[in-house]
Enzyme design. Structure first.
Site, PDB file in Angstrom:
ATOM      1  N   ASP A 113     -19.614   0.151 -49.108  1.00 37.86           N
ATOM      2  CA  ASP A 113     -19.318   0.898 -50.921  1.00 37.86           C
ATOM      3  C   ASP A 113     -19.639   0.979 -52.424  1.00 37.86           C
ATOM      4  O   ASP A 113     -19.487   0.294 -52.519  1.00 37.86           O
ATOM      5  CB  ASP A 113     -17.844   1.502 -50.336  1.00 37.86           C
ATOM      6  CG  ASP A 113     -17.589   2.395 -49.919  1.00 37.86           C
ATOM      7  OD1 ASP A 113     -18.162   4.021 -50.408  1.00 37.86           O
ATOM      8  OD2 ASP A 113     -16.326   2.838 -49.619  1.00 37.86           O
ATOM      9  N   ARG A 120     -15.371   8.212 -60.852  1.00 33.79           N
ATOM     10  CA  ARG A 120     -16.873   8.318 -59.979  1.00 33.79           C
ATOM     11  C   ARG A 120     -17.399   8.854 -59.779  1.00 33.79           C
ATOM     12  O   ARG A 120     -19.076   9.371 -58.982  1.00 33.79           O
ATOM     13  CB  ARG A 120     -15.923   7.729 -58.361  1.00 33.79           C
ATOM     14  CG  ARG A 120     -15.506   6.949 -59.012  1.00 33.79           C
ATOM     15  CD  ARG A 120     -14.768   6.601 -57.397  1.00 33.79           C
ATOM     16  NE  ARG A 120     -15.001   6.762 -56.545  1.00 33.79           N
ATOM     17  CZ  ARG A 120     -14.425   6.904 -54.798  1.00 33.79           C
ATOM     18  NH1 ARG A 120     -13.402   7.124 -54.491  1.00 33.79           N
ATOM     19  NH2 ARG A 120     -15.242   7.125 -54.015  1.00 33.79           N
ATOM     20  N   LYS A 135     -21.622  11.697 -51.132  1.00 35.39           N
ATOM     21  CA  LYS A 135     -20.433  12.115 -50.297  1.00 35.39           C
ATOM     22  C   LYS A 135     -19.308  13.017 -51.733  1.00 35.39           C
ATOM     23  O   LYS A 135     -19.833  12.962 -53.195  1.00 35.39           O
ATOM     24  CB  LYS A 135     -19.917  10.501 -50.766  1.00 35.39           C
ATOM     25  CG  LYS A 135     -19.630  10.046 -51.297  1.00 35.39           C
ATOM     26  CD  LYS A 135     -19.576   8.716 -50.928  1.00 35.39           C
ATOM     27  CE  LYS A 135     -18.603   8.137 -51.904  1.00 35.39           C
ATOM     28  NZ  LYS A 135     -18.649   6.709 -51.623  1.00 35.39           N
ATOM     29  N   HIS A 136     -18.345  13.581 -51.813  1.00 30.13           N
ATOM     30  CA  HIS A 136     -17.726  14.026 -50.657  1.00 30.13           C
ATOM     31  C   HIS A 136     -17.555  15.715 -49.820  1.00 30.13           C
ATOM     32  O   HIS A 136     -17.084  16.163 -50.199  1.00 30.13           O
ATOM     33  CB  HIS A 136     -15.512  13.385 -50.067  1.00 30.13           C
ATOM     34  CG  HIS A 136     -16.412  11.791 -51.053  1.00 30.13           C
ATOM     35  ND1 HIS A 136     -16.538  11.996 -52.796  1.00 30.13           N
ATOM     36  CD2 HIS A 136     -15.781  10.675 -49.997  1.00 30.13           C
ATOM     37  CE1 HIS A 136     -15.947  10.211 -52.675  1.00 30.13           C
ATOM     38  NE2 HIS A 136     -15.636   9.658 -51.723  1.00 30.13           N
ATOM     39  N   HIS A 150      -6.832   9.450 -49.825  1.00 30.83           N
ATOM     40  CA  HIS A 150      -6.378   7.955 -49.204  1.00 30.83           C
ATOM     41  C   HIS A 150      -4.531   8.322 -49.024  1.00 30.83           C
ATOM     42  O   HIS A 150      -4.492   7.237 -47.787  1.00 30.83           O
ATOM     43  CB  HIS A 150      -6.056   6.851 -50.011  1.00 30.83           C
ATOM     44  CG  HIS A 150      -7.547   6.617 -50.384  1.00 30.83           C
ATOM     45  ND1 HIS A 150      -8.336   7.327 -51.645  1.00 30.83           N
ATOM     46  CD2 HIS A 150      -8.112   5.560 -50.108  1.00 30.83           C
ATOM     47  CE1 HIS A 150      -9.157   6.548 -51.570  1.00 30.83           C
ATOM     48  NE2 HIS A 150      -9.705   5.563 -50.827  1.00 30.83           N
ATOM     49  N   ASP A 186     -15.904  10.317 -43.802  1.00 33.88           N
ATOM     50  CA  ASP A 186     -15.585   9.303 -44.638  1.00 33.88           C
ATOM     51  C   ASP A 186     -13.859   8.405 -43.672  1.00 33.88           C
ATOM     52  O   ASP A 186     -13.674   8.823 -43.059  1.00 33.88           O
ATOM     53  CB  ASP A 186     -14.857  10.184 -45.953  1.00 33.88           C
ATOM     54  CG  ASP A 186     -14.201   9.512 -46.803  1.00 33.88           C
ATOM     55  OD1 ASP A 186     -14.320   7.486 -47.115  1.00 33.88           O
ATOM     56  OD2 ASP A 186     -13.611   9.555 -48.080  1.00 33.88           O
TER      57      ASP A 186
END
Length: 554
Positions: free
Chosen positions: A71, A142, A172-173, A185, A258
């Site tokens: 990552d 991000r 991503k994503h 998460h 992921d």
């Protein structure tokens, strides 16, 4: 059975090759490995680690070298920049604030050169998500911003540069994690957009690089019930993975999920069941980052799915060919992956890249448009620096060891290493610095009031002070009020610094003091902010997200 483990990427713990990862490579023929922060200390150590992994795979009889992923988005998600390894470069939103796609290309090629030098051949980057929800707890800075076309320009630049540097990019994503305020998460985000809206915004950056043949695409763990008809996570959905990405968009490269240990999947399906379901949905590679028992269980669940006919051997063979092609293009030969470290070359790269990093961070510092016009502060007299009590942001950014809490589980009132470095950077420029770590409901003491009034410069930092962190902007208002009451003005000696998502100050209305954004609380970003605050460089960046409408002002 040797073929199935090519369809997984697994992580392991420690700075040395562990027995667990050896077992997976030797006994199960695992084809791909992800390195995390926990595996990274230095350039030499990572090269040695990767060399040992590849040597072990060759000795175990693998036909092709391993893909070694990491990552490395830059900015706050920079696993390779841990310790004394890779150069810290600006992340997505900071790069977009420079307004320079050329600089994004330059930074990303530099990143690829460093990764390639130690044997890493796969980067889970760029982030293609359009951050259309300012409350987003996991994407935020991000992302390159909230304009899909602008995001697409930078996504294409990063992908192009990584590819040119012989590192496989992974956008991503898919199909987009920007329009949510739920962190996958921790639980499953449900994004209530239809296919037309998805195509108009979320899919724009992905389509751009899919059309240019990007090496890999990472699917995300969010539900799109208005597109799929149910709450199946996109990473496990055939409607998303095969029908949309493969058939409609025509993608021919490698699809990787992921991490399937994230609760959006693991809570309902288990990582093992999720792995089999993701491959049935059309993914090529299932990612499980942390737990050995789940690694083994996922391989066994996949083998069982083949045996009972739920997973087609023909589909796996076609998928295996895609993985083999990516390996041939980016891992290369055994001779390539077992090359010795060229320490002199790496030292020269690092020196060159430090200068590039400084230049890029300097260009990213931005004036927040709804705040007072920026003028630099005086170096005369002492400074007061306010930084917020450290709080967890999300598992993608924060280390998982719980160092923000004491043995009783209470949040420590600590500054954190980045803010300590911020104070040190200020101390190099003024006579003295008082560093105040402020917290919710905390009073401003009489002594602190006196020091605020006597200071030659006051710097007030926020870190995600929007919505849940709104106490930070409330505290800022109280500091402003101290100055206003005691000196009638005094606001000309103060600046606010948004050190993560700029939404906190964008939502603050007509702020009476200047506000600047760094987009991240990395040490180089805060050093660049300090140089700008004291007039050593100009503030030239532009905030790449919209101002948030608000009724009031601070």
């Amino acid at each position: 059975k040797r073929r199935w483990p090519q369809h997984f990427v697994f992580g392991f713990h420690g700075h040395e090759v562990s027995e667990d990862i050896k077992t997976l490579i030797r006994d199960y023929y695992l084809g791909n490995v992800i390195l995390m922060k926990r595996n990274v200390q230095s350039i030499a150590q990572v090269h040695r680690l990767v060399h040992e992994l590849q040597s072990f795979a060759k000795e175990a009889g693998h036909a092709r070298p391993l893909m070694i992923g990491i990552d490395q988005e830059n900015g706050l998600v920079s696993a390779f920049s841990s310790g004394e390894a890779g150069t810290q470069f600006p992340g997505a939103m900071a790069l977009a604030a420079t307004g320079s796609v050329e600089l994004a290309l330059e930074v990303s090629l530099a990143t690829a050169k460093e990764l390639r030098a130690v044997g890493i051949n796969w980067a889970y980057s760029p982030v293609g998500d359009v951050n259309s929800d300012p409350r987003n707890p996991v994407i935020g800075v991000r992302s390159f911003g909230d304009d899909p076309e602008e995001v697409a320009r930078y996504v294409e630049a990063v992908s192009t540069a990584l590819t040119a540097g012989k590192v496989a990019p992974s956008v991503k994503h898919f199909p987009g994690h920007g329009n949510t305020h739920v962190d996958s998460h921790l639980s499953l985000p449900r994004i209530l957009v239809n296919k037309l809206a998805l195509k108009a915004i979320e899919l724009v950056p992905f389509e751009r690089v899919v059309n240019r043949g990007i090496a890999s695409v990472m699917t995300g763990h969010m539900a799109l019930p208005l597109v799929t008809g149910d709450d199946t996570p996109c990473s496990l959905s055939r409607v998303i993975t095969t029908d949309l990405l493969r058939s409609e968009l025509g993608y021919k490269g490698v699809i990787v999920t992921d991490c399937l240990e994230m609760e959006a999947v693991a809570d309902k399906y288990g990582s093992e069941g999720g792995a089999a379901l993701s491959l049935q949905a059309g993914a090529d590679i299932a990612m499980i980052c942390h737990t050995f028992s789940r690694h083994v269980g996922a391989i066994e669940a996949t083998y069982a799915a083949v045996q009972d006919g739920h997973l087609s051997t023909e589909a796996l063979q076609a998928s295996g060919a895609r993985i083999a092609a990516m390996k041939d293009n980016f891992a290369g030969s055994w001779e390539d992956v077992l090359a010795p470290l060229d320490a002199d070359h790496v030292a020269a790269l690092k020196q060159e890249h430090r200068l590039l990093s400084t230049r890029a961070y300097s260009r990213s510092i931005s004036h927040i448009p709804n705040t007072h016009p920026f003028t630099h502060l005086s170096k005369t007299g002492p400074a007061v620096l306010f930084t917020p009590r450290m709080e967890n942001i999300n598992p993608a950014v924060d280390d998982p060891e719980g160092q923000l809490r004491d043995a009783a589980g209470r949040v420590r009132n600590t500054a954190g290493p980045s803010y300590v470095a911020f104070a040190a950077a200020i101390a190099h420029r003024v006579t003295a610095v008082e560093h105040v770590v402020y917290a919710p409901q905390e009073d401003i003491s009489d002594t602190l009031e006196e020091n605020i009034c006597a200071a030659g410069s006051i710097i007030f930092a926020t870190r995600n002070g929007y919505e849940k962190g709104a106490w930070q902007v409330e505290y800022l208002g109280r500091v402003i009020e101290v100055l206003r009451k005691s000196q009638g003005s005094g606001l000309e000696k103060m600046v606010t610094v948004s050190t993560c998502g700029p939404y906190d100050l964008l939502a603050a209305g007509g702020l009476e003091v200047p506000g600047i954004a760094t987009y991240e609380f990395t040490i180089p970003a805060l050093e660049a902010a300090t140089a700008a605050i004291y007039g050593e460089v100009e503030v030239v960046g532009k905030v790449p997200v919209k101002t948030i409408p608000t009724a009031g002002s601070v």
